[in-house]
Design an enzyme around this catalytic site. Structure first.
Site, PDB file in Angstrom:
ATOM      1  N   CYS A   9       0.855  -1.190   0.000  1.00  0.00           N
ATOM      2  CA  CYS A   9       0.000   0.000   0.000  1.00  0.00           C
ATOM      3  C   CYS A   9       0.891   1.240   0.000  1.00  0.00           C
ATOM      4  O   CYS A   9       2.105   1.128  -0.115  1.00  0.00           O
ATOM      5  CB  CYS A   9      -0.976  -0.013   1.166  1.00  0.00           C
ATOM      6  SG  CYS A   9      -0.228   0.203   2.775  1.00  0.00           S
ATOM      7  N   ASN A  10       0.281   2.400   0.154  1.00  0.00           N
ATOM      8  CA  ASN A  10       1.053   3.645   0.108  1.00  0.00           C
ATOM      9  C   ASN A  10       2.142   3.695   1.164  1.00  0.00           C
ATOM     10  O   ASN A  10       3.299   3.900   0.852  1.00  0.00           O
ATOM     11  CB  ASN A  10       0.132   4.855   0.268  1.00  0.00           C
ATOM     12  CG  ASN A  10      -0.430   5.312  -1.049  1.00  0.00           C
ATOM     13  OD1 ASN A  10       0.167   5.119  -2.093  1.00  0.00           O
ATOM     14  ND2 ASN A  10      -1.607   5.898  -1.012  1.00  0.00           N
TER      15      ASN A  10
END
Length: 106
Positions: A9-10
């Site tokens: 994810c980010n």
């Protein structure tokens, strides 16, 4: 044999809750796996250690790049509904289906 599931994810933060839920589901189902969440930047170095790579919906646009870097390792974006509800059992089952499909092709 332990299967390595990599969630990307980010920043690796929001996915850590999903990792915990997936680990709980793995214990309940008696599945032998190692599940880890990393940011995209950190994950790029470790892609080849994974048996399956799942991207958070917020970085789904990176899927083609990840697939290119990952080679034959199956990669997909986590279903937004499963991600939003943090359904560890469903995401874990998806990961195993992807690994089975990849083995069938090999």
């Amino acid at each position: 044999m332990t299967k390595n599931i990599l969630l990307v994810c980010n920043a690796g933060m929001s996915t850590s809750i999903l990792v915990k839920n997936m680990q709980d589901a793995a214990k309940t189902l008696g599945v032998d796996c190692a599940i880890e969440a990393k940011s995209l930047t950190a994950a790029k170095k470790d892609l080849h250690e994974a048996d399956v790579i799942l991207l958070g919906p917020q970085i789904g646009y990176e899927l083609n790049k990840v697939k290119e870097l990952a080679g034959n390792i199956p990669a997909a974006v986590i279903d937004m509904k499963d991600y939003g509800s943090m359904d560890g059992k469903k995401v874990l089952k998806t990961a195993y289906k992807m690994m089975k499909a990849a083995q069938a092709k090999a």
